[in-house]
Design a protein around this motif. Structure first.
Motif, PDB file in Angstrom:
ATOM      1  N   ARG A  67       0.831  -1.204   0.000  1.00 33.32           N
ATOM      2  CA  ARG A  67       0.000   0.000   0.000  1.00 33.32           C
ATOM      3  C   ARG A  67       0.868   1.257   0.000  1.00 33.32           C
ATOM      4  N   PHE A  68       0.258   2.332  -0.461  1.00 29.23           N
ATOM      5  CA  PHE A  68       0.903   3.651  -0.407  1.00 29.23           C
ATOM      6  C   PHE A  68       0.049   4.480   0.538  1.00 29.23           C
ATOM      7  N   VAL A  69       0.580   4.717   1.736  1.00 29.60           N
ATOM      8  CA  VAL A  69      -0.218   5.271   2.816  1.00 29.60           C
ATOM      9  C   VAL A  69       0.301   6.657   3.192  1.00 29.60           C
ATOM     10  N   GLY A  70      -0.624   7.598   3.449  1.00 26.32           N
ATOM     11  CA  GLY A  70      -0.224   8.919   3.897  1.00 26.32           C
ATOM     12  C   GLY A  70      -0.652   9.135   5.337  1.00 26.32           C
ATOM     13  N   ILE A  71       0.095   9.961   6.041  1.00 27.67           N
ATOM     14  CA  ILE A  71      -0.300  10.355   7.395  1.00 27.67           C
ATOM     15  C   ILE A  71      -0.330  11.879   7.432  1.00 27.67           C
ATOM     16  N   MET A  72      -1.466  12.410   7.800  1.00 29.76           N
ATOM     17  CA  MET A  72      -1.588  13.866   7.876  1.00 29.76           C
ATOM     18  C   MET A  72      -2.066  14.275   9.252  1.00 29.76           C
ATOM     19  N   GLY A  73      -1.795  15.514   9.591  1.00 31.58           N
ATOM     20  CA  GLY A  73      -2.269  16.006  10.875  1.00 31.58           C
ATOM     21  C   GLY A  73      -1.655  17.355  11.147  1.00 31.58           C
ATOM     22  N   PRO A  74      -2.275  18.148  11.996  1.00 34.67           N
ATOM     23  CA  PRO A  74      -1.714  19.457  12.322  1.00 34.67           C
ATOM     24  C   PRO A  74      -0.388  19.300  13.060  1.00 34.67           C
ATOM     25  N   SER A  75       0.367  20.396  13.137  1.00 36.17           N
ATOM     26  CA  SER A  75       1.641  20.263  13.846  1.00 36.17           C
ATOM     27  C   SER A  75       1.365  20.093  15.329  1.00 36.17           C
ATOM     28  N   GLY A  76       2.178  19.292  15.981  1.00 36.24           N
ATOM     29  CA  GLY A  76       1.924  18.963  17.381  1.00 36.24           C
ATOM     30  C   GLY A  76       0.947  17.817  17.534  1.00 36.24           C
ATOM     31  N   SER A  77       0.484  17.259  16.400  1.00 34.24           N
ATOM     32  CA  SER A  77      -0.494  16.171  16.497  1.00 34.24           C
ATOM     33  C   SER A  77       0.175  14.850  16.831  1.00 34.24           C
ATOM     34  N   GLY A  78       1.507  14.810  16.702  1.00 33.95           N
ATOM     35  CA  GLY A  78       2.224  13.588  17.050  1.00 33.95           C
ATOM     36  C   GLY A  78       2.675  12.783  15.848  1.00 33.95           C
ATOM     37  N   LYS A  79       2.575  13.355  14.633  1.00 29.73           N
ATOM     38  CA  LYS A  79       2.919  12.511  13.487  1.00 29.73           C
ATOM     39  C   LYS A  79       4.425  12.276  13.351  1.00 29.73           C
ATOM     40  N   THR A  80       5.209  13.269  13.749  1.00 23.38           N
ATOM     41  CA  THR A  80       6.656  13.055  13.698  1.00 23.38           C
ATOM     42  C   THR A  80       7.063  11.974  14.699  1.00 23.38           C
ATOM     43  N   THR A  81       6.489  12.067  15.908  1.00 23.07           N
ATOM     44  CA  THR A  81       6.772  11.036  16.911  1.00 23.07           C
ATOM     45  C   THR A  81       6.348   9.673  16.389  1.00 23.07           C
ATOM     46  N   LEU A  82       5.177   9.629  15.773  1.00 23.43           N
ATOM     47  CA  LEU A  82       4.689   8.359  15.241  1.00 23.43           C
ATOM     48  C   LEU A  82       5.688   7.784  14.236  1.00 23.43           C
ATOM     49  N   LEU A  83       6.144   8.649  13.324  1.00 22.19           N
ATOM     50  CA  LEU A  83       7.071   8.160  12.312  1.00 22.19           C
ATOM     51  C   LEU A  83       8.372   7.667  12.956  1.00 22.19           C
ATOM     52  N   ASN A  84       8.868   8.424  13.937  1.00 19.93           N
ATOM     53  CA  ASN A  84      10.094   7.996  14.622  1.00 19.93           C
ATOM     54  C   ASN A  84       9.925   6.650  15.314  1.00 19.93           C
TER      55      ASN A  84
END
Lengths: 258, 646
Positions: free
Chosen positions: A35-52
């Motif tokens: 799959r080709f999956v995207g993750i979106m969200g406002p800043s501070g939503s935790g997406k960088t942490t999630l990716l890490n």
């Protein structure tokens, strides 16, 4: 077949109870192979942490990540480095190519680290470069080519060793719209041709519209997920709708970036 | 925050970048201070033997150190400024005015200057007493130099180095102020253009190198002496050219060798070395030249010191020798010598008496002393082969051993006439250059060996005034007892024209004193070069630390393990450290070969001994710096890891 599974991921920063921040709060999701999956969200939503955390670079406070059925919290030290090297590929906002290596050598790096034979390395690098339309640039150095070309080289490096998962962090963040389009086409292509599973974090609704599924994250929790139907144009509209539902925080951030 | 605070913050922030610069400057200040204190010492201005030479030597050395220190400061500070351009650019971007920028830079330079001066002078002061003790012992001064460092010494050191710092600050200010803000900000991340190989430059470098080596390797001592300065310059230039071209050629050859190159270690190390050639080659060349100079200086010092022992034995082969001219009763003086030797427990030394006959070799126009063949055979037992003597009309002329200069005898034999008093004999003379038979004295420099029968015939007929009575005590010439006996004997026969005493010990002491001074100055100047060499390497390493951190963290993201990173960093460092060492060693070996030509013997092993000593020092420095570098790199990586990859 599930290639990536996260269950109950929580990440708490700060030691004392008062200063504590919950970057992730019981986040769970699954990604199917190919799959080709995207993750979106406002800043501070935790997406960088999630990716890490998903990329084994950060350790969750609680919860588990499985890549291809393997619990990544069981990996220690060098095992982790080897795991990352063999099973994962990375694409960064600022390309992160090594200035000291030519484009060809940059792409070959994961294979060299894996001690593949020379002939196999050469063959594979040429194959991947041809897919991405950068075979003319192989002998150049990163600082001699454009940003879009660098990013395509970075994509080639991320998939050259056929990883289970490719993580991409704002891959179009530093690019003009034409280059961004070329890069997203490249992602779509390797997803289709090489069957690579891609997980991309992005702010850019245009870039996200190339994905098959987009997960939205807010306050460390899964907000919603949407799946692409037929047209990319319609999907783009759908993404914009969700973003406006999520409201304030996101708009603010977009304003910041402009 | 005041500009002063900003300046001191810079200093605190990344002290490792300043360490080499401040440390080596402080070290240079210290050496300069010591030399100046010695050369301005009130006790040395007057009459001690060798003191005048010593003071002159020290003054010359201080000038060399000062010139060298200035060049070094200029180089280090310019590479330092390049490192800082981005920070300074950011400051001016944030609205810091030119005036404030100048204040910050001057403040920073002032801190560096004050810290290095204070450290250098402080340590110098601590070591001054030790230094004086050492130099007093070497110069064999009758009393130790008292502690003394007058205002003049302090003032001169501070003025010389303060002036240098001021000049260097102005130069670095100019470099920064000439650039626009954009240029400053971008200076840090300017990509390096790939250097191009040039075959004709390589050829030129090789030509210069071979030319320099051939000149130095010439068997003609005069050529060697006149070549010292030009050969050093030629070979330095060749090193600079070759270091660049050969590195490019060698690295691109390795990169083309796919099977070797496409493996984790070589792949990362070689590509990184190739990427940094432009920055590295000057430092590599400069370090190689410094290493060559250091090894040659210390090797030469070793050689001279070691040769002074064998020279003493060669020029004064007899441990104790009393020569009495002109037919007086020789027995009282012999008894006097014997008494002195007995007093020091040396009366068991084998004693031998000989009467040599004073004469002249008329063909060669040489004053000679005739000795019998049996005596010649006795002294030529150890190692040197004695020449055969055929008929009674044959003779052997023993030359004083030609050491540093003088010409070798070329004829195999010649016909000559010897005149002793009224007597004259025709003889066939063979040369012997295997060394002296007795210590030199009036008439005793050249010895003519004749058969015992001829000798006895002459001895019977010669006038008493032509007889030279030689008493020799042989055996061990070293030791404390001999030192004392030797100086007592010298005092005993001082001022006597017809009775001459000579000892190997006395000659040895004279030579050691003179050579010791050369060695001392040489080693001390070398120390400054060592400091410079270390500092060059250190700052080369730490100038790029930010870039290296970025590089390492990128590698880490791709899954390169810490161990692989460390291996990569260390092997790259090893090349930068040990390549110049090897090149310097080759240069200095050629130089030592040339020294061998001058001293007429093989002295290569002294150079290699110096190299081995230096290698230990170098190895210690390598491992220390390696640790520090790796830790510093890791600090950056951890900072990066904490903030995550994305």
């Amino acid at each position: 077949m599930t290639i990536l599974k996260a269950s109950g991921l929580t990440k708490v920063y700060g030691s004392s109870r008062r200063a504590e921040t919950r970057a992730l709060d019981g986040f769970s999701f699954e990604v199917e192979k190919g799959r080709f999956v995207g993750i979106m969200g406002p800043s501070g939503s935790g997406k960088t942490t999630l990716l890490n955390v998903l990329a084994t670079i950060d350790v969750p406070t609680s919860g588990t990540v499985w890549v291809d059925g393997l619990d990544t919290s069981r990996l220690k030290g060098e095992e982790l480095a080897f795991f990352r090297r063999k099973r994962l590929g990375f694409v960064f906002q600022d390309y992160n190519l090594l200035d000291s290596l030519s484009i060809e050598e940059n792409i070959a790096l994961p294979l060299v680290l894996d001690r593949r034979p020379l002939s196999a390395i050469k063959r594979r690098v040429e194959e991947v470069a041809a897919w991405l339309g950068i075979e003319e640039l192989l002998n150049r150095f990163p600082y001699e080519v454009s940003g879009g070309q660098q990013q395509r080289a970075a994509i080639a490096r991320a998939i050259v060793h056929e990883p289970a998962l490719v993580f991409a962090d704002e891959p179009t963040g530093n690019l003009d719209s034409r280059s961004a389009r070329a890069v997203m086409d490249a992602f779509t292509l390797i997803n289709a041709r090489a069957g690579a599973t891609i997980l991309m974090v992005t702010h850019d609704p245009f870039a996200a519209s190339f994905c098959q599924t987009v997960f939205f994250i807010r306050d460390g929790r899964l907000y919603t997920e949407i799946h692409r139907g037929d047209g990319r144009q319609a999907f783009f509209q759908q993404i914009l709708d969700v973003l406006s539902q999520m409201g304030g925080a996101y708009d603010e951030h977009v304003a910041d970036r402009v | 925050m005041s500009t002063w605070r900003i300046a001191s913050r810079f200093f605190q922030h990344d002290w490792r970048r300043y360490v080499a610069f401040v440390g080596s400057t402080a070290f240079t200040v210290m050496i300069y201070f010591l030399y100046t204190a010695l050369s301005m010492h009130p006790d040395l201005q007057g009459g001690y033997p060798y003191a005048r030479q010593a003071v002159q030597g020290m003054k010359a050395a201080a000038v060399v150190i000062a010139i060298f220190a200035f060049l070094f400061l200029l180089y280090s500070s310019s590479s330092f400024v390049r490192l800082r351009m981005k920070e300074l650019g950011l400051l001016s971007l944030l609205g810091v005015s030119k005036g404030q920028l100048i204040q910050i830079m001057l403040g920073e330079n002032l801190i560096v200057a004050v810290v290095s001066l204070a450290a250098g002078l402080g340590v110098g002061l601590l070591l001054l007493k030790l230094f004086f003790m050492g130099i007093s012992a070497l110069l064999r001064l009758p009393r130790e130099l008292p502690f003394s460092a007058g205002v003049g010494v302090w003032l001169r050191t501070i003025l010389v180095f303060g002036g240098m710092f001021a000049a260097v600050s102005v130069a670095s200010l100019r470099a920064v102020l000439r650039r626009s803000v954009v240029e400053l900000v971008r200076a840090g991340r300017k990509p390096k253009a790939a250097p191009r190989f040039s075959a004709w430059r390589l050829a030129l470098g090789l030509l210069l190198l071979i030319g320099g080596y051939l000149w130095a390797g010439s068997p003609n001592p005069t050529m060697v002496v006149t070549g010292v300065v030009p050969v050093t310059l030629i070979v330095s230039l060749a090193t600079l050219i070759l270091m660049r071209e050969a590195s490019i050629a060698c690295l691109s050859w390795l990169q083309g060798w796919g099977r070797y190159y496409y493996r984790p270690g070589p792949f990362l190390t070689i590509s990184q070395l190739a990427y940094k050639i432009q920055d590295n080659y000057r430092v590599l060349a400069a370090t190689a030249i410094l290493v060559a100079v250091i090894l040659t200086a210390v090797g030469t010092a070793f050689t001279l010191y070691a040769l002074s022992t064998s020279d003493a034995v060669n020029t004064y082969p007899i441990a104790v020798q009393l020569v009495q001219y002109g037919g007086t009763d020789e027995r009282p003086s012999i008894a006097a010598v014997h008494a002195v030797l007995a007093k020091h427990g040396l009366d068991r030394m084998p004693q031998r008496e000989l009467v040599a006959l004073q004469g002249r070799l008329t063909g060669r126009k040489l004053d000679i002393a005739v000795v019998p063949y049996s005596f010649y055979l006795e002294t030529r037992t150890s190692g040197q082969e004695a020449l055969p003597l055929g008929d009674d009309d044959e003779a052997i002329l023993v030359f004083p051993n030609p050491l540093f200069h003088g010409q070798r005898e070329e004829a195999e034999s010649w016909n000559d006439r010897v005149q002793i008093g009224e007597e004259e004999l025709a003889l066939t003379v063979k040369p012997d250059e295997a060394g002296r038979l007795v210590n030199p004295a009036r008439h005793l420099l050249y010895n003519l060996v004749v058969s015992d029968a001829v000798y006895e015939g002459l001895a019977d007929r010669v006038a008493p005034g032509q007889r030279i009575h030689i008493s020799m005590w042989t055996g061990n010439w070293r030791g404390r007892a001999m030192q004392q006996a030797s100086s007592e004997l010298s005092a005993l026969f001082a001022g006597q024209e017809k009775k001459l005493i000579s000892t190997t010990m006395r000659q040895y002491q004279t030579q050691v004193t003179q050579m010791g001074l050369v060695v001392f100055i040489g080693v001390f100047v070398s120390l400054v070069f060592v400091a410079a060499c270390f500092s060059l390497l250190y700052s080369r390493l730490f100038t790029d630390i930010e870039e290296d951190r970025r590089y390492a963290s990128r590698l880490q993201q791709v899954g390169v393990t810490r161990r692989e990173l460390r291996g990569q960093a260390l092997s790259q460092m090893a090349v930068i450290f040990f390549l110049p060492f090897v090149v310097g060693l080759v240069h200095s070996t050629v130089a030592m070969y040339a020294l061998g030509t001058l001293t007429r013997r093989t002295v290569l092993h002294y150079g290699w001994a110096a190299a081995l000593l230096f290698l230990f020092l170098f190895g210690a420095f390598f491992s220390g710096t390696g640790q520090l570098y790796w830790r510093s790199l890791q600090d950056g990586l951890q900072r990066e890891a904490r903030s995550g990859v994305f």
